[in-house]
Design a protein around this motif. Structure first.
Motif, PDB file in Angstrom:
ATOM      1  N   THR A  15      -1.879  -6.555   1.041  1.00 43.92           N
ATOM      2  CA  THR A  15      -2.430  -6.031  -0.222  1.00 43.92           C
ATOM      3  C   THR A  15      -1.717  -4.665  -0.443  1.00 43.92           C
ATOM      4  OG1 THR A  15      -4.770  -5.090  -0.128  1.00 43.92           O
ATOM      5  CG2 THR A  15      -4.753  -7.558  -0.436  1.00 43.92           C
ATOM      6  N   LEU A  16      -1.282  -4.877  -1.762  1.00 38.46           N
ATOM      7  CA  LEU A  16      -0.723  -3.550  -2.550  1.00 38.46           C
ATOM      8  C   LEU A  16      -1.489  -2.331  -2.067  1.00 38.46           C
ATOM      9  CD1 LEU A  16       0.875  -4.122  -5.773  1.00 38.46           C
ATOM     10  CD2 LEU A  16       2.021  -4.578  -3.675  1.00 38.46           C
ATOM     11  N   VAL A  19       3.392   2.609  -4.808  1.00 37.57           N
ATOM     12  CA  VAL A  19       4.706   1.814  -4.387  1.00 37.57           C
ATOM     13  C   VAL A  19       5.856   0.776  -5.217  1.00 37.57           C
ATOM     14  CG1 VAL A  19       3.906   1.045  -1.423  1.00 37.57           C
ATOM     15  CG2 VAL A  19       3.389  -0.303  -3.617  1.00 37.57           C
ATOM     16  N   GLU A  79      -0.781   0.949  -0.669  1.00 42.00           N
ATOM     17  CA  GLU A  79      -0.736   2.481  -1.417  1.00 42.00           C
ATOM     18  C   GLU A  79      -1.860   3.517  -0.844  1.00 42.00           C
ATOM     19  OE1 GLU A  79       1.261   1.942  -5.663  1.00 42.00           O
ATOM     20  OE2 GLU A  79      -1.211   1.349  -5.459  1.00 42.00           O
ATOM     21  N   ALA A 135       5.967 -10.291  -8.689  1.00 43.42           N
ATOM     22  CA  ALA A 135       5.107 -10.177  -8.390  1.00 43.42           C
ATOM     23  C   ALA A 135       4.067 -11.609  -8.665  1.00 43.42           C
ATOM     24  CB  ALA A 135       3.801  -9.241  -9.209  1.00 43.42           C
ATOM     25  N   VAL A 182       7.792  -3.416  -3.117  1.00 43.72           N
ATOM     26  CA  VAL A 182       7.327  -4.660  -2.312  1.00 43.72           C
ATOM     27  C   VAL A 182       8.214  -6.267  -2.777  1.00 43.72           C
ATOM     28  CG1 VAL A 182       5.583  -6.042  -2.426  1.00 43.72           C
ATOM     29  CG2 VAL A 182       5.124  -3.932  -1.679  1.00 43.72           C
ATOM     30  N   PRO A 185       5.384  -9.576  -2.243  1.00 43.05           N
ATOM     31  CA  PRO A 185       3.366  -9.563  -2.134  1.00 43.05           C
ATOM     32  C   PRO A 185       3.488 -11.403  -1.149  1.00 43.05           C
ATOM     33  CG  PRO A 185       3.740 -10.689  -4.183  1.00 43.05           C
ATOM     34  CD  PRO A 185       5.543 -10.734  -3.682  1.00 43.05           C
ATOM     35  N   ILE A 187       7.014  -2.651  -7.707  1.00 40.85           N
ATOM     36  CA  ILE A 187       7.124  -4.235  -7.547  1.00 40.85           C
ATOM     37  C   ILE A 187       8.085  -4.578  -8.713  1.00 40.85           C
ATOM     38  CG2 ILE A 187       4.419  -4.251  -7.690  1.00 40.85           C
ATOM     39  CD1 ILE A 187       5.276  -6.606  -5.955  1.00 40.85           C
ATOM     40  N   VAL A 191       7.911  -5.733   2.692  1.00 40.85           N
ATOM     41  CA  VAL A 191       8.372  -4.392   1.670  1.00 40.85           C
ATOM     42  C   VAL A 191       9.796  -3.725   2.139  1.00 40.85           C
ATOM     43  CG1 VAL A 191       6.630  -2.511   3.325  1.00 40.85           C
ATOM     44  CG2 VAL A 191       7.238  -1.969   0.895  1.00 40.85           C
ATOM     45  N   THR A 244       3.551  -9.785   3.585  1.00 41.00           N
ATOM     46  CA  THR A 244       4.073  -8.579   2.576  1.00 41.00           C
ATOM     47  C   THR A 244       5.447  -8.283   3.274  1.00 41.00           C
ATOM     48  OG1 THR A 244       1.971  -8.325   1.836  1.00 41.00           O
ATOM     49  CG2 THR A 244       3.462  -7.249   1.037  1.00 41.00           C
TER      50      THR A 244
END
Ligand code: TXA
Ligand code: MG
Length: 349
Positions: free
Chosen positions: A201-202, A212, A206, A219, A194, A197, A214, A185, A183
């Motif tokens: 994971t998101l 965050v 978070e 995505a 982000v 991906p 995206i 970021v 990922t």
């Protein structure tokens, strides 16, 4: 000309590893395993060595590289400063599949960052990668070790297919467990953005640092007009030679549509392959059907996606019809790569 050096992850031969580290130190190119995909490494502080990476991969010069470190302390000299949330991420998610973009320091060559004033850094969670970086004693710039545009390599054989004769050493240490890249970021924007991906994971991000952002197109990989923030995301990516079609919707309808398409291709004498899942593989009475993995365990699909795309190519199929999967968790990264491989050729049913 390329040396292939096998290493056992569980008991690394330090003599062989030391040799690979010497190659990096002296400006050479070494492909090595990480937990995400295989990388093609060079001394990140040596602009000439880094240029060699772009040449070997056929990579556009405006696409910056990730700098890999073996410990958090090594980041200090590479960046202008470490934002608080970035240090939290390093503490909790490193080593691991997370690349953190920060403002760069003066020692990072322009070749690495493609002239940007930021640099992406990552500490990989693979014993061979960590030992290689530590022994080399320098930060290691490394993109995925594939020819630019092809699916990223998850086993050494993929690297050999793409880079044999173009790099000094290819380390073979089995398969990359995650199977998809890190990922990415961007910590220079608020909230953190982000840009790609990946293995983290998101929800994991978070849970640690709060919201965050995206871009919808980052995505799912869908095309859009504006300039992507991760320059690499604008290029055709992860594409096998075969044309790829993704079919998205409720699983039953997806399988029905794929059967219909496969039947049509067969009738026209076109060799089609189907990327199914454990849950659906028995529904296709055709040749060239491969299961990507288990829908209830999307990590298994992430781990195999790039491999099955390459497998379809080696089977000589002309068209790959792939089932979409749910985009929760790591499914988001799976669908991002799959949609890009398909050039956004997506059928919704
Ligand atoms: O898992 C991974 O990240 C693998 C392993 C080898 O670590 N590496 C990898 O590198 O996937 P590469 O070069 O294939 O992808 C790096 C992505 C590209 O999309 C690039 O544009 C973006 O990260 N990137 C790197 N530095 C950046 C920066 N300073 N600003 C924005 N995007 C950046
Ligand atoms: Mg890549």
């Amino acid at each position: 000309k390329t040396e292939i050096i096998a290493l056992d992850v569980n008991s690394i031969d330090m003599g062989k590893l030391g040799y690979c580290a010497e190659v990096i130190k002296s400006g050479g190119l070494v492909a090595f395993p990480t937990e995400t995909v295989y990388g093609l490494g060079a001394n990140a502080l040596d602009g000439n060595a880094v240029s060699g990476i772009f040449e070997a991969k056929g990579r556009p010069g405006d696409n910056p590289l990730i700098v890999h470190v073996a410990c958090k302390d090594s980041v200090n000299s590479l960046v202008a400063g470490i934002p608080y949330k970035a240090s939290l991420m390093m503490d909790k998610l490193w080593p691991g599949p997370l690349t953190i973009i920060m403002e760069k320091s003066g020692i990072v060559p322009d070749a690495v960052t493609a002239g940007l004033n930021t640099v992406g850094v990552r500490m990989p969670a693979h014993p061979v990668a960590l030992a290689l970086i530590r022994e080399a004693g320098v930060p290691v710039a490394a993109p995925s070790a594939n020819t630019s545009g092809l699916p990223s390599p998850t086993i050494a054989r993929h690297v050999i297919e793409d880079l044999q004769g173009k790099v000094h050493v290819i380390i073979d240490a089995g398969s990359a467990q995650v199977g998809l890249e890190s990922t990415v970021v961007d910590m220079t924007s608020v909230p953190p953005a982000v840009l790609r991906p990946g293995g983290i994971t998101l929800l994991q991000l978070e849970g640690l640092v709060g919201p965050v952002s995206i871009e919808p197109s980052d995505a799912d990989g869908a095309k859009k007009d504006s300039v992507p923030k991760a320059p690499g995301m604008k290029y055709t990516h992860y594409s096998p030679r075969a044309k790829v079609i993704v079919v998205e919707g409720e699983v039953k309808h997806v399988a029905f549509k794929i059967k219909e398409l496969a039947g049509e291709y067969k009738g026209r004498g076109i060799k089609a392959g189907i990327l199914a899942t454990r849950q659906t593989i028995d529904m296709y009475p055709f040749e060239n059907v491969i299961s990507m993995g288990d829908r209830d365990n999307p990590e298994t699909i992430a781990a195999r996606l790039f491999k099955v795309l390459r497998e379809m190519d080696s089977m000589g199929v002309q068209v790959i019809i792939s089932e979409a999967i749910d985009s929760a968790g790591i499914g988001l990264a799976v669908m991002n790569r799959m949609n890009k491989a398909a050039g956004y050729n997506i059928i919704r049913v």
